[in-house]
Motif scaffolding. Sequence first.
Motif, PDB file in Angstrom:
ATOM      1  N   LEU A   1       3.995   0.973   2.471  1.00 55.98           N
ATOM      2  CA  LEU A   1       3.940  -0.206   3.327  1.00 55.98           C
ATOM      3  C   LEU A   1       4.463  -1.334   2.464  1.00 55.98           C
ATOM      4  CD1 LEU A   1       3.086  -1.802   5.856  1.00 55.98           C
ATOM      5  CD2 LEU A   1       0.820  -2.035   4.797  1.00 55.98           C
TER       6      LEU A   1
ATOM      7  N   ILE B   1       7.291   0.276   7.191  1.00 57.79           N
ATOM      8  CA  ILE B   1       6.815   1.495   6.550  1.00 57.79           C
ATOM      9  C   ILE B   1       8.038   2.318   6.181  1.00 57.79           C
ATOM     10  CG2 ILE B   1       5.502   3.622   6.857  1.00 57.79           C
ATOM     11  CD1 ILE B   1       3.711   2.064   8.821  1.00 57.79           C
TER      12      ILE B   1
ATOM     13  N   SER C   1       0.858   3.544  11.116  1.00 57.91           N
ATOM     14  CA  SER C   1       0.293   2.189  11.208  1.00 57.91           C
ATOM     15  C   SER C   1      -1.230   2.238  11.212  1.00 57.91           C
ATOM     16  CB  SER C   1       0.790   1.486  12.470  1.00 57.91           C
ATOM     17  OG  SER C   1       2.170   1.233  12.366  1.00 57.91           O
TER      18      SER C   1
ATOM     19  N   LEU D   1      -6.311   1.509   5.435  1.00 53.66           N
ATOM     20  CA  LEU D   1      -6.185   1.228   4.011  1.00 53.66           C
ATOM     21  C   LEU D   1      -6.143  -0.271   3.747  1.00 53.66           C
ATOM     22  CD1 LEU D   1      -3.507   3.909   3.043  1.00 53.66           C
ATOM     23  CD2 LEU D   1      -5.936   3.946   2.450  1.00 53.66           C
ATOM     24  N   ALA D   2      -5.513  -1.014   4.644  1.00 53.33           N
ATOM     25  CA  ALA D   2      -5.331  -2.457   4.459  1.00 53.33           C
ATOM     26  C   ALA D   2      -6.620  -3.229   4.690  1.00 53.33           C
ATOM     27  CB  ALA D   2      -4.244  -2.971   5.385  1.00 53.33           C
TER      28      ALA D   2
ATOM     29  N   GLU E   1       0.855  -1.185   0.000  1.00 52.31           N
ATOM     30  CA  GLU E   1       0.000   0.000   0.000  1.00 52.31           C
ATOM     31  C   GLU E   1       0.887   1.230   0.000  1.00 52.31           C
ATOM     32  OE1 GLU E   1      -2.895   1.734  -0.827  1.00 52.31           O
ATOM     33  OE2 GLU E   1      -3.766  -0.062   0.076  1.00 52.31           O
ATOM     34  N   GLU E   2       0.357   2.340  -0.470  1.00 56.19           N
ATOM     35  CA  GLU E   2       1.086   3.593  -0.416  1.00 56.19           C
ATOM     36  C   GLU E   2       0.116   4.719  -0.118  1.00 56.19           C
ATOM     37  OE1 GLU E   2       2.695   5.043  -4.269  1.00 56.19           O
ATOM     38  OE2 GLU E   2       1.753   3.251  -5.074  1.00 56.19           O
ATOM     39  N   THR E   3       0.638   5.772   0.496  1.00 58.46           N
ATOM     40  CA  THR E   3      -0.175   6.932   0.818  1.00 58.46           C
ATOM     41  C   THR E   3       0.706   8.163   0.841  1.00 58.46           C
ATOM     42  OG1 THR E   3      -1.901   7.775   2.307  1.00 58.46           O
ATOM     43  CG2 THR E   3       0.040   6.778   3.341  1.00 58.46           C
TER      44      THR E   3
ATOM     45  N   PHE F   1      -2.326   2.957   7.600  1.00 65.90           N
ATOM     46  CA  PHE F   1      -2.178   1.779   6.751  1.00 65.90           C
ATOM     47  C   PHE F   1      -3.129   0.659   7.167  1.00 65.90           C
ATOM     48  CE2 PHE F   1       2.010   3.554   5.384  1.00 65.90           C
ATOM     49  CZ  PHE F   1       1.733   3.548   4.019  1.00 65.90           C
ATOM     50  N   THR F   2      -3.457   0.555   8.446  1.00 62.51           N
ATOM     51  CA  THR F   2      -4.429  -0.442   8.889  1.00 62.51           C
ATOM     52  C   THR F   2      -5.787  -0.166   8.259  1.00 62.51           C
ATOM     53  OG1 THR F   2      -3.270  -0.847  10.965  1.00 62.51           O
ATOM     54  CG2 THR F   2      -5.591  -1.448  10.892  1.00 62.51           C
TER      55      THR F   2
ATOM     56  N   TYR G   1       4.623   7.638   1.573  1.00 64.12           N
ATOM     57  CA  TYR G   1       4.955   6.525   2.455  1.00 64.12           C
ATOM     58  C   TYR G   1       4.541   5.228   1.775  1.00 64.12           C
ATOM     59  CZ  TYR G   1       5.391  10.046   6.101  1.00 64.12           C
ATOM     60  OH  TYR G   1       5.776  11.140   6.838  1.00 64.12           O
TER      61      TYR G   1
END
Length: 90
Positions: A34, A48, A75, A81-82, A23-25, A78-79, A32
């Motif tokens: 992941l 990350i 985190s 997003l994940a 993933e990216e953001t 990303f959690t 960033y």
Amino acid sequence: MENSEKLVFTSEDGEEIEFYVLEETKINGRNYLLVADDNEGEEANAMILADVSEPEAAEAVYEPVEDEEQLAALSKVFTELADDLDIELE
């Protein structure tokens, strides 16, 4: 996660390391990623990475996020997003 993009990073000592981008953001103008060393196993090592390169740089430079507060905040992002990707972060 079979379709994750695979990137090759070069460490400071010249070693090539392959990671899968899960993933990216972008937060506050900084990118960033992941990443994980495996995209199929349940025991993959993930981290990350923050883009620390200059805006005009030809290649991106990524470093692991090590600041505990920043890591905790990222985190959480990303959690969220994940959740759509069926990734479990610990």
